[in-house]
Scaffold this motif. Structure first.
Motif, PDB file in Angstrom:
ATOM      1  N   HIS A   1      13.709  -7.280   5.886  1.00 47.65           N
ATOM      2  CA  HIS A   1      13.786  -6.900   4.474  1.00 47.65           C
ATOM      3  C   HIS A   1      13.456  -8.083   3.567  1.00 47.65           C
ATOM      4  CE1 HIS A   1      15.235  -5.139   0.747  1.00 47.65           C
ATOM      5  NE2 HIS A   1      16.040  -6.177   0.591  1.00 47.65           N
ATOM      6  N   ARG A   2      13.937  -9.265   3.924  1.00 48.75           N
ATOM      7  CA  ARG A   2      13.744 -10.424   3.060  1.00 48.75           C
ATOM      8  C   ARG A   2      12.347 -11.033   3.161  1.00 48.75           C
ATOM      9  NH1 ARG A   2      19.507 -11.413   4.185  1.00 48.75           N
ATOM     10  NH2 ARG A   2      19.005 -12.393   6.191  1.00 48.75           N
ATOM     11  N   HIS A   3      11.683 -10.844   4.299  1.00 45.76           N
ATOM     12  CA  HIS A   3      10.446 -11.597   4.516  1.00 45.76           C
ATOM     13  C   HIS A   3       9.229 -10.740   4.865  1.00 45.76           C
ATOM     14  CE1 HIS A   3      12.717 -15.304   4.224  1.00 45.76           C
ATOM     15  NE2 HIS A   3      13.597 -14.809   5.072  1.00 45.76           N
ATOM     16  N   GLY A   4       9.354  -9.435   4.771  1.00 40.89           N
ATOM     17  CA  GLY A   4       8.176  -8.606   4.962  1.00 40.89           C
ATOM     18  C   GLY A   4       7.744  -8.438   6.406  1.00 40.89           C
ATOM     19  N   TYR A   5       8.679  -8.234   7.317  1.00 37.81           N
ATOM     20  CA  TYR A   5       8.388  -7.964   8.726  1.00 37.81           C
ATOM     21  C   TYR A   5       8.942  -6.585   9.101  1.00 37.81           C
ATOM     22  CZ  TYR A   5       7.025 -12.820   9.854  1.00 37.81           C
ATOM     23  OH  TYR A   5       6.382 -14.026   9.928  1.00 37.81           O
ATOM     24  N   ARG A   6       8.489  -6.069  10.217  1.00 38.38           N
ATOM     25  CA  ARG A   6       9.180  -4.952  10.852  1.00 38.38           C
ATOM     26  C   ARG A   6       9.569  -5.410  12.249  1.00 38.38           C
ATOM     27  NH1 ARG A   6       3.876  -2.404  11.510  1.00 38.38           N
ATOM     28  NH2 ARG A   6       3.320  -2.378  13.728  1.00 38.38           N
ATOM     29  N   VAL A   7      10.499  -4.704  12.887  1.00 38.01           N
ATOM     30  CA  VAL A   7      11.030  -5.178  14.157  1.00 38.01           C
ATOM     31  C   VAL A   7      11.194  -4.025  15.126  1.00 38.01           C
ATOM     32  CG1 VAL A   7      13.461  -4.954  13.452  1.00 38.01           C
ATOM     33  CG2 VAL A   7      12.836  -6.617  15.227  1.00 38.01           C
ATOM     34  N   ARG A   8      10.968  -4.306  16.394  1.00 38.55           N
ATOM     35  CA  ARG A   8      11.319  -3.364  17.465  1.00 38.55           C
ATOM     36  C   ARG A   8      12.209  -4.108  18.457  1.00 38.55           C
ATOM     37  NH1 ARG A   8       8.889  -4.144  22.310  1.00 38.55           N
ATOM     38  NH2 ARG A   8       6.961  -5.397  22.369  1.00 38.55           N
ATOM     39  N   PHE A   9      13.092  -3.374  19.104  1.00 37.55           N
ATOM     40  CA  PHE A   9      14.067  -3.975  20.002  1.00 37.55           C
ATOM     41  C   PHE A   9      13.820  -3.551  21.444  1.00 37.55           C
ATOM     42  CE2 PHE A   9      16.127  -3.537  15.869  1.00 37.55           C
ATOM     43  CZ  PHE A   9      16.536  -4.846  15.634  1.00 37.55           C
ATOM     44  N   ASP A  10      14.175  -4.441  22.361  1.00 35.46           N
ATOM     45  CA  ASP A  10      14.049  -4.163  23.786  1.00 35.46           C
ATOM     46  C   ASP A  10      15.108  -4.982  24.501  1.00 35.46           C
ATOM     47  OD1 ASP A  10      13.155  -3.205  26.209  1.00 35.46           O
ATOM     48  OD2 ASP A  10      11.032  -3.621  25.811  1.00 35.46           O
ATOM     49  N   GLY A  11      15.109  -4.935  25.813  1.00 32.06           N
ATOM     50  CA  GLY A  11      16.041  -5.714  26.605  1.00 32.06           C
ATOM     51  C   GLY A  11      15.317  -6.414  27.735  1.00 32.06           C
ATOM     52  N   VAL A  12      15.952  -7.440  28.265  1.00 30.66           N
ATOM     53  CA  VAL A  12      15.398  -8.198  29.387  1.00 30.66           C
ATOM     54  C   VAL A  12      16.467  -8.281  30.466  1.00 30.66           C
ATOM     55  CG1 VAL A  12      14.376 -10.368  30.160  1.00 30.66           C
ATOM     56  CG2 VAL A  12      13.987  -9.579  27.817  1.00 30.66           C
ATOM     57  N   GLY A  13      16.077  -8.022  31.709  1.00 28.13           N
ATOM     58  CA  GLY A  13      17.007  -8.137  32.821  1.00 28.13           C
ATOM     59  C   GLY A  13      17.792  -6.862  33.045  1.00 28.13           C
ATOM     60  N   ALA A  14      18.839  -7.002  33.840  1.00 27.66           N
ATOM     61  CA  ALA A  14      19.656  -5.841  34.203  1.00 27.66           C
ATOM     62  C   ALA A  14      20.227  -5.172  32.963  1.00 27.66           C
ATOM     63  CB  ALA A  14      20.782  -6.288  35.131  1.00 27.66           C
ATOM     64  N   THR A  15      20.318  -3.844  33.012  1.00 24.31           N
ATOM     65  CA  THR A  15      20.832  -3.068  31.883  1.00 24.31           C
ATOM     66  C   THR A  15      21.963  -2.169  32.352  1.00 24.31           C
ATOM     67  OG1 THR A  15      18.682  -3.087  30.785  1.00 24.31           O
ATOM     68  CG2 THR A  15      20.257  -1.406  30.080  1.00 24.31           C
ATOM     69  N   HIS A  16      23.095  -2.269  31.672  1.00 22.89           N
ATOM     70  CA  HIS A  16      24.261  -1.441  31.975  1.00 22.89           C
ATOM     71  C   HIS A  16      24.208  -0.199  31.091  1.00 22.89           C
ATOM     72  CE1 HIS A  16      28.519  -0.192  32.011  1.00 22.89           C
ATOM     73  NE2 HIS A  16      28.599  -0.823  33.164  1.00 22.89           N
ATOM     74  N   PRO A  17      24.555   0.967  31.631  1.00 24.84           N
ATOM     75  CA  PRO A  17      24.438   2.200  30.820  1.00 24.84           C
ATOM     76  C   PRO A  17      25.276   2.187  29.554  1.00 24.84           C
ATOM     77  CG  PRO A  17      25.627   2.600  32.883  1.00 24.84           C
ATOM     78  CD  PRO A  17      25.007   1.254  32.997  1.00 24.84           C
ATOM     79  N   ASP A  18      26.385   1.470  29.554  1.00 18.66           N
ATOM     80  CA  ASP A  18      27.248   1.424  28.368  1.00 18.66           C
ATOM     81  C   ASP A  18      27.149   0.092  27.617  1.00 18.66           C
ATOM     82  OD1 ASP A  18      28.301   3.997  28.931  1.00 18.66           O
ATOM     83  OD2 ASP A  18      29.679   3.089  30.390  1.00 18.66           O
ATOM     84  N   LEU A  19      26.978  -0.987  28.357  1.00 13.14           N
ATOM     85  CA  LEU A  19      27.011  -2.318  27.746  1.00 13.14           C
ATOM     86  C   LEU A  19      25.656  -2.807  27.284  1.00 13.14           C
ATOM     87  CD1 LEU A  19      29.403  -3.969  30.357  1.00 13.14           C
ATOM     88  CD2 LEU A  19      30.022  -2.954  28.154  1.00 13.14           C
TER      89      LEU A  19
END
Length: 485
Positions: A436-454
């Motif tokens: 919002h402050r600097h004129g970007y957009r963002v997408r999120f992802d994960g790296v490594g093992a992924t827990h269904p809840d955590l």
């Protein structure tokens, strides 16, 4: 506050020569916290004890804090342990009263200043704040035998637990100047606080007093962070300069990388993080890229291996880390075509650096959590507001995942130098505010093992710039947004 130094060196009254204080007199000195008194409870040839008593004026301290706008609410400024428990105030008095002794000077007996003496140092009330083992971790590696006794807070109410103080006795043999310099640094570390504003010159004070022992201390990261009040930029600078004291022909190890303020990214998960960053930058079409907080250069090497990246610049605050990166990358053995694409640059990520402007992409891999929260806005302005790469890849630990680890720091973090670790929601909130402050957009992802809840072991965000604002326009826009908020 009280501190005593005892020796059985023969004749023991030589202690008076070293401290430049005559055993037959009581001497008083005005210091910033009140009055300091030096006297000798015992002074004979068999044993000599010098005592430093700091008489704190809590009313004056509270009034001074009020005038500077730092006074706490209610009675907290007046009712506290400052007049009694060893702290930075005692360290300041130590430096003021025994400054010549700390510098190892004794004109009357110069050979005495270089002599190793049997010493016993006592501090009746040393703060431990729930970490009773801290005195041993701080002083034992320096050659002291440590006797640290923590009494109950109230013997009649055992459920209240132990008091946050210990009676500390150190026994060992060393030069008096070394012992005094260790106390000057480690007393504020035990207290985990400074009674005055920490400025840049504190880095020089720390390195001067820590010369010859701090660089090799196993708790040097903790010592540096606490002594400098967790001021991230100062801590990084001090750790980098301490790391430079390690001989250059010494192979880097995890401790050395910690000192350089960047852990070595080894192992499978570290490789996965680097691969995720390279993949994101490649997918964005970035050709000129920055590795911000490059540490010992693993990601820089991965980027150089891809000819699609036509310019790769590794940036770190520590020259030691950059030299390690040079060796690990094998700069002197690189083909000329690859060497021409590489730049290694010393710079702090919280400062505006014009030489970092104009890049297509940047990576901050396990970096932001090492920055003090108060300095995060400076990092944000420097990276997103001033340098403004087209794509920025950020990874950081997911604190929600930490419950699956058996071993964490006392703060519940994965690394002792982490200033914080974010939940997924906190990371997303920070990232969206940056956008919002600097004129970007963002997408999120994960790296490594992924827990269904955590969620994932490591969080990843890829920022993409949405306009062509330069750093000046961006700064003006940010200021305008701040004024209208």
């Amino acid at each position: 506050m009280l501190l005593t130094v005892t020796t059985t060196h023969q004749p023991a009254t030589d202690l008076g020569f070293l401290l430049h204080k005559h055993p037959d007199r009581v001497q008083s000195f005005s210091v910033s916290a009140g009055s300091a008194h030096v006297f000798y409870p015992r002074a004979d040839e068999a044993g000599c004890t010098a005592a430093l008593l700091l008489e704190v004026d809590p009313i004056a301290l509270a009034r001074r804090a009020g005038r500077s706008g730092r006074q706490a609410a209610g009675l907290d400024s007046y009712v506290n342990d400052r007049p009694y428990a060893a702290s930075s105030m005692l360290a300041v008095a130590l430096g003021s009263v025994f400054g010549t002794a700390m510098r190892g000077r004794c004109e009357a007996r110069p050979e005495l200043a270089e002599s190793v003496l049997p010493l016993e140092i006592e501090v009746p009330a040393a703060p431990v704040r729930g970490d009773a083992g801290l005195p041993h971790r701080l002083f034992a590696p320096l050659g002291w035998q440590v006797d640290s006794t923590t009494p109950p807070l109230d013997e009649r109410l055992p459920a209240w637990g132990d008091a946050p103080y210990a009676r500390l006795r150190l026994t060992g043999s060393m030069r008096l100047c070394d012992a005094l310099n260790q106390l000057y640094v480690l007393l504020p570390v035990l207290d985990a606080g400074k009674h005055y504003w920490v400025a840049e010159q504190e880095v020089d004070k720390l390195l001067r007093a820590g010369s010859g022992w701090l660089a090799g201390h196993p708790e040097r990261e903790l010592v540096t962070a606490r002594y400098l009040a967790h001021r991230g930029d100062y801590v990084a600078s001090a750790l980098g300069r301490l790391a430079d004291e390690v001989p250059e022909d010494e192979e880097p190890d995890p401790v050395a990388d910690v000192l350089a303020h960047r852990t070595a990214r080894r192992g499978e998960h570290a490789r996965q993080r680097r691969l995720a960053a390279v993949t994101a930058l490649r997918a964005a079409g970035a050709a000129r890229v920055l590795d911000l907080g490059c540490g010992s250069g693993e990601l820089v090497a991965d980027l150089l291996a891809d000819p699609g990246f036509t310019a790769v610049t590794g940036v770190d605050v520590s020259m030691r880390s950059l030299r390690i990166a040079e060796r690990r990358i094998g700069v002197d053995r690189l083909p000329e075509s690859r060497r021409a694409r590489l730049t290694l640059r010393q710079s702090a990520l919280t400062y505006l650096d014009d030489d970092l402007v104009g890049y297509d992409g940047a990576a901050l891999i396990e970096v932001v959590e090492h920055v003090d929260p108060a300095r995060l806005p400076a990092l944000e302005r420097a990276v997103f507001g001033h340098a403004r790469p087209g794509t920025v890849v950020v990874t950081t630990p997911n604190v929600e995942y930490n419950v699956l680890f058996d071993s964490l720091t006392s703060a519940g973090f994965r690394h002792a130098d982490h200033r914080f670790e974010w939940t997924r929601g906190e990371f997303a909130s920070w990232a969206r505010q940056v956008c919002h402050r600097h004129g970007y957009r963002v997408r999120f992802d994960g790296v490594g093992a992924t827990h269904p809840d955590l969620g994932p072991l490591t969080q990843l965000a890829v920022f993409s710039r949405q306009d062509d604002r330069g750093p000046v326009a961006s700064a003006r826009s940010s200021a305008k947004e701040g004024a209208s908020a």
